[in-house]
Design a protein around this motif. Structure first.
Motif, short mmCIF file in Angstrom:
data_model
loop_
_atom_site.label_atom_id
_atom_site.label_comp_id
_atom_site.label_asym_id
_atom_site.label_seq_id
_atom_site.Cartn_x
_atom_site.Cartn_y
_atom_site.Cartn_z
N VAL A 107 0.84 -1.04 -0.13
CA VAL A 107 -0.12 -0.24 -0.11
C VAL A 107 0.70 1.27 -0.09
N ASP A 108 0.40 2.32 -0.82
CA ASP A 108 1.00 3.48 -0.63
C ASP A 108 0.06 4.49 0.28
N TRP A 109 0.97 5.11 1.49
CA TRP A 109 0.15 5.85 2.23
C TRP A 109 0.16 7.29 2.03
N THR A 110 -0.81 8.18 2.20
CA THR A 110 -0.74 9.47 2.03
C THR A 110 -1.15 10.05 3.40
N ASP A 111 -0.45 10.88 4.04
CA ASP A 111 -1.18 11.42 5.22
C ASP A 111 -2.01 12.50 5.07
N PRO A 112 -3.13 12.73 6.15
CA PRO A 112 -3.70 13.88 6.00
C PRO A 112 -3.08 15.17 6.31
N ILE A 113 -3.55 16.26 5.52
CA ILE A 113 -2.79 17.45 5.57
C ILE A 113 -3.74 18.26 6.40
N ARG A 114 -3.16 18.94 7.57
CA ARG A 114 -3.76 19.93 8.24
C ARG A 114 -3.49 21.27 7.65
N SER A 115 -4.56 21.90 7.31
CA SER A 115 -4.65 23.45 6.75
C SER A 115 -4.16 24.10 7.90
N PRO A 116 -3.47 25.38 7.37
CA PRO A 116 -3.41 26.42 8.40
C PRO A 116 -4.35 27.01 9.02
N ALA A 117 -5.55 26.93 8.78
CA ALA A 117 -6.62 27.58 9.52
C ALA A 117 -7.34 26.42 10.53
N GLU A 118 -6.63 25.43 10.41
CA GLU A 118 -7.24 24.27 11.40
C GLU A 118 -6.41 24.49 12.60
N PRO A 119 -7.10 24.30 13.62
CA PRO A 119 -6.49 24.48 15.24
C PRO A 119 -5.41 23.10 15.21
N THR A 120 -4.53 23.19 15.88
CA THR A 120 -3.56 22.15 16.24
C THR A 120 -4.00 21.29 17.53
N ALA A 121 -3.43 20.31 17.89
CA ALA A 121 -3.90 19.47 18.95
C ALA A 121 -3.67 20.18 20.26
N PRO A 122 -4.69 20.37 21.13
CA PRO A 122 -4.78 21.34 22.52
C PRO A 122 -3.56 21.04 23.33
N ASN A 123 -3.30 19.50 23.44
CA ASN A 123 -2.15 19.18 24.33
C ASN A 123 -1.08 18.26 23.52
N THR A 124 0.03 18.26 24.35
CA THR A 124 0.99 17.22 23.62
C THR A 124 0.46 15.71 23.57
N LEU A 126 -2.43 14.67 22.74
CA LEU A 126 -3.07 14.58 21.46
C LEU A 126 -2.21 14.62 20.49
N ALA A 127 -1.26 15.30 20.29
CA ALA A 127 -0.40 15.27 19.38
C ALA A 127 0.23 14.04 19.09
N HIS A 128 0.97 13.40 20.06
CA HIS A 128 1.30 12.09 20.05
C HIS A 128 0.45 11.10 19.71
N ALA A 129 -0.82 11.19 20.00
CA ALA A 129 -1.94 10.47 19.55
C ALA A 129 -2.37 10.41 18.17
N GLU A 130 -2.48 11.44 17.44
CA GLU A 130 -2.44 11.97 16.26
C GLU A 130 -1.24 11.25 15.20
N THR A 131 -0.11 11.31 15.66
CA THR A 131 0.79 10.48 15.01
C THR A 131 0.78 8.78 15.21
N ALA A 132 0.46 8.55 16.52
CA ALA A 132 0.32 7.00 16.68
C ALA A 132 -0.94 6.42 15.95
N CYS A 133 -1.97 7.28 15.71
CA CYS A 133 -3.10 6.77 15.13
C CYS A 133 -2.68 6.73 13.65
N ARG A 134 -2.09 7.54 12.93
CA ARG A 134 -1.81 7.56 11.47
C ARG A 134 -0.90 6.03 11.31
N ALA A 135 -0.01 6.00 12.43
CA ALA A 135 0.97 4.63 12.13
C ALA A 135 -0.19 3.61 12.17
N ALA A 136 -0.93 3.51 13.14
CA ALA A 136 -1.84 2.50 13.43
C ALA A 136 -2.64 2.26 12.08
#
Length: 206
Positions: A107-124, A126-136
């Motif tokens: 499989v070829d995987w393309t990560d979702p892209i967060r636009s500049p207008a979107e808020p980032t994860a409110p805590n560290t 959840l930022a780690h969770a986002e990375t971990a969910c993509r890997a999962a």
């Protein structure tokens, strides 16, 4: 190849046809057995890859669940909604072909892209969770591809086994029996002809 009884011409023409049919059947069985070996090898490779991908997926999933739980405990469920990007990941399956069998090769995987207008994860967490969910999810896609490949190859392996069995146990023995019968009939006919010729020669000499 049909296993129903065929009409075979009598005499040498029938013998020639049976010999050709028998040679074709034997050659076909040999080719199918070569195909079977290649399919089995690729199937085993796919199953081993699926086992490895399964372990990887379970590890990545556990990691993602741990970070998600921490993030929700720190920021609440609303923080989880805010942290998710609007874009979606893209998964493209690459395919391979072995002996006419198409199956997923990866499989070829393309990560979702967060636009500049979107808020980032409110805590560290959840930022780690986002990375971990993509890997999962990547691991889950790999697992699905390897499992699908193994099943497609296994299905063709079984069909090939059945064709070999039909040739080796039924078609080839039937051709051999028919050929033996035709050759015996020819031998008897030649013997009778030789007897008639000797008899005719004896009467001529008198």
């Amino acid at each position: 190849m049909s296993l129903h009884r065929r009409r075979v011409p009598a005499g040498r023409a029938g013998r020639l046809r049976l010999r050709r049919s028998l040679a074709t059947a034997v050659r076909g069985a040999d080719l199918l057995e070569r195909k079977l070996r290649l399919l089995l090898d690729r199937e085993h490779t796919a199953r081993r890859a699926a086992e490895d991908a399964g372990r990887m997926w379970r590890e990545r999933l556990a990691d993602a669940e741990t970070w998600l739980l921490r993030g929700v405990l720190l920021g609440g469920e609303h923080a989880l909604v805010v942290a998710a990007p609007a874009d979606r990941a893209r998964v493209d399956v690459t395919w391979a072909t072995l002996m006419g069998v198409s199956h997923p090769a990866g499989v070829d995987w393309t990560d979702p892209i967060r636009s500049p207008a979107e808020p980032t994860a409110p805590n560290t967490a959840l930022a780690h969770a986002e990375t971990a969910c993509r890997a999962a999810v990547r691991a889950a896609a790999n697992l699905a591809a390897h499992q699908a490949a193994a099943e497609l190859l296994a299905a063709e392996t079984e069909r090939t086994r059945q064709r070999i069995r039909a040739l080796r146990r039924h078609w080839i023995p039937r051709l051999q029996a028919e050929l033996a019968a035709v050759e015996l009939a020819l031998e008897e006919a030649e013997h009778e002809e030789a007897v008639r010729r000797r008899w005719a020669s004896t009467r001529t000499d008198r």
